[in-house]
Design an enzyme around this catalytic site. Sequence first.
Site, PDB file in Angstrom:
ATOM      1  N   SER A 182      13.759  17.799  19.689  1.00 22.23           N
ATOM      2  CA  SER A 182      12.573  18.543  19.272  1.00 22.23           C
ATOM      3  C   SER A 182      11.555  18.517  20.409  1.00 22.23           C
ATOM      4  CB  SER A 182      11.995  17.962  17.970  1.00 22.23           C
ATOM      5  OG  SER A 182      10.978  18.802  17.460  1.00 22.23           O
ATOM      6  N   THR A 183      10.358  18.011  20.189  1.00 21.43           N
ATOM      7  CA  THR A 183       9.308  18.033  21.214  1.00 21.43           C
ATOM      8  C   THR A 183       9.779  17.360  22.500  1.00 21.43           C
ATOM      9  OG1 THR A 183       7.652  17.894  19.460  1.00 21.43           O
ATOM     10  CG2 THR A 183       6.917  17.439  21.714  1.00 21.43           C
ATOM     11  N   HIS A 208      14.599  22.350  18.145  1.00 17.91           N
ATOM     12  CA  HIS A 208      13.576  22.985  17.311  1.00 17.91           C
ATOM     13  C   HIS A 208      12.757  23.956  18.152  1.00 17.91           C
ATOM     14  CE1 HIS A 208      13.690  19.073  14.726  1.00 17.91           C
ATOM     15  NE2 HIS A 208      14.697  19.883  14.435  1.00 17.91           N
ATOM     16  N   MET A 302       9.464  14.485  17.510  1.00 17.62           N
ATOM     17  CA  MET A 302       8.688  13.894  16.427  1.00 17.62           C
ATOM     18  C   MET A 302       9.478  13.949  15.127  1.00 17.62           C
ATOM     19  SD  MET A 302       5.791  12.488  15.547  1.00 17.62           S
ATOM     20  CE  MET A 302       4.563  12.910  16.792  1.00 17.62           C
ATOM     21  N   ASP A 305      14.414  14.097  11.994  1.00 16.19           N
ATOM     22  CA  ASP A 305      15.540  15.012  11.867  1.00 16.19           C
ATOM     23  C   ASP A 305      16.713  14.543  12.717  1.00 16.19           C
ATOM     24  OD1 ASP A 305      17.018  17.217  11.096  1.00 16.19           O
ATOM     25  OD2 ASP A 305      16.191  18.521  12.655  1.00 16.19           O
TER      26      ASP A 305
END
Length: 361
Positions: A182-183, A208, A302, A305
């Site tokens: 993600s991030t 993401h 973050m 997931d």
Amino acid sequence: MGTKTRVLVVDDSIFFREFMSRSLSEVPTFEIVGVASDAFEAQKMVQNLRPDVITLDIEMPKMRGTDFLRHIRPRYPNVQVVVISSVSGIVFEALQAGAVDFVAKPNSQLKLDNAAFIREVVQKIQIAASAAKTKSIVRTQPLPPTRQQQPMPAPKTPPARNMFMGSVIFKNPRTVIAIGASTGGTEAILAVIKDLPTNTPGIVIVQHMPPVFTKMYAERLDKVCKIAAKEAEHGDRVEPGRALIAPGGDRQMRVKKDVRGYYVELSAGEKVSGHCPSVDVMFESVANTAGKDAVGVILTGMGADGAKNLLAMKKKGAYTIGQDQESCVVYGMPMVAYNLGGVTDQLPLNGIGEAIIRKLT
């Protein structure tokens, strides 16, 4: 006051600056310390105001946002940047230059999507502020000993720089390599797969990211990696030498198996672990279809997931890797996976590609 996140808004549009500053000032935990119309004005404000987070437009007069990023990042490493940009491949250039994340700027005059847009901006600013605090802690406090700090066993194959140069013989070419992030993940994924050999077993990726940007990201990977990369389409085969990136939007990506091998299924679905596509959904499908013939990698991001189903992959016999805290932009997803016991090896980013090759050869 001391607990508030200090935000600087940078955009050449007076309408957009006012909209952003007005909307963000309504968040109780934010303090808008300034607005700037171009990068030169922003540089002075950064020096004088020392914001925690900057929201940054990319296409501006006098100096592009990417050049501004390259200028301030070495000087102000604690100042985090969230890019607010229209749909463009320049976003990935900004991430490479040091931006934490990005939000797609609405194409029209902020009609009915302004509330959803601001919610996303608020979330990304909060993540950026969290990343800054985490990095500060990592720099000032030594991490407790973990597996990634212990010497790795002597390799049975040549060093990574040689392994990645020529042809590599894999024990099982039908292995499935599943990567979730993600991030901070766009650059992390690139670092892991960029130098993998052209015959590396098939890779499936969930990063993401909004719709449209996943296609641009896949095209970027395809240009710079030795393996091929593409945005996944329903029915695409998972085959050696290719990475499939789950498209952003409202479809979940799962790995399925038939007599010919593995392929991806894209189907409409609700968010899982807060996301669609979800790393958890992909990891669960890989655990069920590939079992021990799989590698799972969870990278910076973050939330949680992917964590519980990385553990599911490990329980089925897969080799699993989690990115370590110090090399993460946000040590969230890998931390949860590690704490659940789903990580076989926790490694710095620059050691993950090498570990994959060593395990599979």
